[in-house]
Design a protein around this motif. Structure first.
Motif, mmCIF file in Angstrom:
data_model
loop_
_atom_site.group_PDB
_atom_site.id
_atom_site.type_symbol
_atom_site.label_atom_id
_atom_site.label_comp_id
_atom_site.label_asym_id
_atom_site.label_seq_id
_atom_site.Cartn_x
_atom_site.Cartn_y
_atom_site.Cartn_z
ATOM 1 N N GLY A 174 0.836 -1.201 0.000
ATOM 2 C CA GLY A 174 0.000 0.000 0.000
ATOM 3 C C GLY A 174 0.867 1.247 0.000
ATOM 4 N N ASP A 175 0.199 2.405 -0.133
ATOM 5 C CA ASP A 175 0.943 3.671 -0.128
ATOM 6 C C ASP A 175 1.645 3.840 1.208
ATOM 7 N N GLY A 176 2.821 4.369 1.157
ATOM 8 C CA GLY A 176 3.508 4.703 2.394
ATOM 9 C C GLY A 176 4.176 3.536 3.095
ATOM 10 N N VAL A 177 4.165 2.353 2.499
ATOM 11 C CA VAL A 177 4.793 1.213 3.161
ATOM 12 C C VAL A 177 6.315 1.381 3.204
ATOM 13 N N VAL A 178 6.889 1.746 2.069
ATOM 14 C CA VAL A 178 8.344 1.857 1.986
ATOM 15 C C VAL A 178 8.863 2.997 2.893
ATOM 16 N N PRO A 179 8.273 4.188 2.788
ATOM 17 C CA PRO A 179 8.734 5.242 3.721
ATOM 18 C C PRO A 179 8.550 4.844 5.175
ATOM 19 N N GLY A 180 7.468 4.139 5.462
ATOM 20 C CA GLY A 180 7.196 3.706 6.830
ATOM 21 C C GLY A 180 8.295 2.789 7.343
ATOM 22 N N VAL A 181 8.732 1.869 6.498
ATOM 23 C CA VAL A 181 9.793 0.937 6.875
ATOM 24 C C VAL A 181 11.095 1.686 7.118
ATOM 25 N N ILE A 182 11.397 2.612 6.236
ATOM 26 C CA ILE A 182 12.648 3.366 6.365
ATOM 27 C C ILE A 182 12.626 4.187 7.657
ATOM 28 N N ARG A 183 11.474 4.785 7.925
ATOM 29 C CA ARG A 183 11.339 5.607 9.124
ATOM 30 C C ARG A 183 11.534 4.748 10.375
ATOM 31 N N ALA A 184 10.881 3.591 10.385
ATOM 32 C CA ALA A 184 10.958 2.718 11.564
ATOM 33 C C ALA A 184 12.402 2.280 11.838
ATOM 34 N N LEU A 185 13.124 1.988 10.775
ATOM 35 C CA LEU A 185 14.512 1.550 10.947
ATOM 36 C C LEU A 185 15.391 2.732 11.360
ATOM 37 N N ASP A 186 15.106 3.876 10.781
ATOM 38 C CA ASP A 186 15.873 5.079 11.086
ATOM 39 C C ASP A 186 15.691 5.448 12.561
#
Lengths: 259, 320
Positions: free
Chosen positions: B274-286
């Motif tokens: 879904g939308d925002g999955v990739v940014p969400g993953v990057i944010r969580a790891l960051d």
């Protein structure tokens, strides 16, 4: 029952037609089918013809040529195995086995169309034989009977070849396996020489070889010599081989799958 | 009273020497449905088709077509089925039209009917221009189309397609998909086998996953994909010492267990796309201080389905 026989005949004809239709389209194959017997005749007659003397035959050619006729016809049976191996390899056997058709029709159609091709080869060979001096000294009727005996024996062997073709996994293997036993079968016989000149054990084999029997019968008939019971025995061999190997080949076909 | 399924297998077992090719397969395809039998090489797909099309006799269990037992009355079964095997089973020395005529006659159909039906099929499968050409010169795609047309000459009630697109180039594969989709729209019952999830997804309304001769899952493409979360996330991090922190951050985002590579830097897990999955993953790891090298969200493959269902991939299974 009658219905089943009718279906078998009809399906066999459809199968035979598949192969026969292709013959006139494949000129190369026809040319080679004609060249091979010519080559055999000419090679044997001119290479061996002058150096071999057969007791009871003034003319070696009259002895030899029926042998070559027999050998050429028998070699022709190998096409049955090669054709079936090709059908198997291409997946056509799977398709045919999934159709509501007679189980034996595929091989009957194949053997019958191979028989037609074999007759063509035979006709060419007879024409060449006559041109280089062969004579039907036994008369026309005997010549017809002799030819029927040879053709029938070759037809019987094409059922053996069918089993070989359905047992191997490639067309190349069918080619080798189909031809290899033709050499001892036709050479350890009376086709080219009198078996009494062979070493003892080989002579025993040659005398027991059904091909010797068939060749002797045909040779006697072509030359107008007394044929004795050889004609009946050769007929019996052919009928027996057909009975046994048609049942085995049909069984084999009903269990064959591609790949 | 429940209606008779078009295709039915119950506890079918088939052995080849030591190998157990089918280990109790159960399958039921309702009339008019398109089912996909999905599995790796050697899973038992082709063996199943061969049992159903009377080419192989099962060692145990029952197989029926329209309620007719394949062992008890193979002839009646053969009148109802069309089979397109893994090889394009065409007589390449005959023309396309002659091939159709040949098979039609072996079905004992009247000549006039065969002729009419052959013309219709040639038209429908886009072979009309090549109808009177010898098949030898046909492309792989044309052969397959002719092969299917031959299977349809007697209007079978069930059509079996064993890996119909194997060996075809991508364009011919798309063409074949259109052909099969059209058959499905016409209401032909189809059982197709495939190694490609994408193909089963595209063509079949119901997918049966088979492995080691057993049915291991069955459902609509959506249901199957839901079991692995619909999409697959893969992440690469820079330093293996961050393994545990990355795992902690990723787990709440995913719909299934997170698989970690032996070198502790690659992670994969099912996820809802879904939308925002990739940014969400990057944010969580960051947020937990993990340096990310690569993040990817992709459609699941057959391997992923197998991994989720069996714990092993389809391709690694092939080698063993």
């Amino acid at each position: 029952m009658t219905r089943r026989v009718l279906w078998m005949l009809r399906d066999s004809w459809v199968e035979a037609e598949r192969h026969l239709r292709i013959i006139p389209r494949n000129i190369e194959l026809l040319i080679f089918a004609a060249i091979q017997p010519i080559m055999f005749l000419v090679l044997f007659v001119y290479v061996f013809g002058g150096s071999i003397v057969i007791p009871g035959f003034d003319d070696y050619d009259q002895f030899l040529m029926p042998g070559i006729f027999a050998q050429t016809l028998v070699f022709g049976s190998a096409f049955t195995g090669i054709g079936l191996a090709d059908d198997l390899q291409k997946g056509l056997v799977d398709r045919l086995r999934s159709l509501p058709m007679s189980r034996s029709a595929v091989i009957i159609g194949r053997t019958v169309s191979d028989l037609v091709r074999n007759l063509f080869t035979f006709a060419v060979m007879i024409a060449v034989a006559l041109a280089i001096g062969f004579r039907f000294t036994g008369g026309a009727w005997n010549a017809v009977v002799a030819t029927v005996l040879l053709v029938l024996f070759s037809y019987a062997l094409s059922w053996v070849q069918a089993i070989i073709g359905l047992s191997v996994t490639s067309v190349e293997a069918a080619n080798s396996a189909g031809f290899i036993w033709m050499f001892p079968l036709t050479f350890v016989s009376s086709a080219f020489v009198d078996p009494s000149t062979m070493p003892g054990w080989l002579r025993t084999v040659a005398d027991a070889n059904p091909f010797t029997l068939v060749t002797d019968a045909a040779r006697a008939l072509y030359n107008g010599n007394p044929v004795g019971n050889d004609a009946w025995w050769s007929l019996a061999w052919s009928v027996g081989l057909i009975a046994v190997f048609s049942a085995l080949a049909t069984r084999k076909f009903s269990r064959s799958t591609s790949g | 009273m429940p209606t008779t399924p078009a295709v039915e297998m119950r506890g079918v077992v088939k052995r080849f020497g030591e190998t157990l090719a089918l280990d109790g397969v159960n399958l039921s395809v309702p009339t008019g449905a398109v089912y996909g039998l999905l599995g790796p090489n050697g899973a038992g797909k082709t063996t199943s088709v061969r049992v159903l099309t009377t080419l192989l006799t099962p060692d145990a269990g029952e197989a029926r077509i329209d309620g007719i037992d394949v062992v008890a009355d193979p002839h009646a079964v053969r009148r109802r089925i069309g089979l397109t095997g893994q090889y394009a089973a065409v007589e390449e020395r005959l023309t396309a039209r002659e091939n159709l005529d040949y098979v039609g006659r072996l079905f004992h159909l009247p000549r006039s009917q065969v002729r009419q039906r052959a013309s219709d099929l040639l038209e429908r499968f886009d072979l009309a221009d090549a109808a009177d050409r010898v098949v030898k010169g046909f492309s792989g795609g044309m052969r397959r189309r002719l092969d299917i047309a031959m299977s349809l000459i007697a209007e079978p009630s069930v059509l079996f397609l064993d890996e119909p697109t194997t060996g075809l180039d991508p364009r011919s594969r798309l063409g074949m998909w259109d052909v099969i989709a059209e058959l499905a729209a016409d209401g032909t019952t189809v059982l197709l086998t495939t190694q490609y999830l994408e193909e089963a997804d595209r063509l079949a309304e119901q997918i049966v996953v088979i492995d080691h001769g057993r049915v291991i899952a069955e459902g609509t493409p959506e249901q199957l994909k839901a079991r692995i979360g619909g999409a697959l996330l893969s992440v690469r991090i820079a330093r293996p010492e961050n393994r545990d922190r990355a795992l902690g951050a990723l787990t709440p985002l995913c719909t299934g267990p997170v698989d970690v590579s032996p070198d502790d830097v690659a992670f994969s897990a099912p996820i809802i796309a879904g939308d925002g999955v990739v940014p969400g993953v990057i944010r969580a790891l960051d947020d937990v201080g993990v340096d990310v090298l690569d993040v990817e969200v992709r459609k699941p493959s057959l391997d992923d389905v197998f991994l989720a269902l069996t714990g092993h991939t389809a391709s690694s299974e092939e080698e063993s």
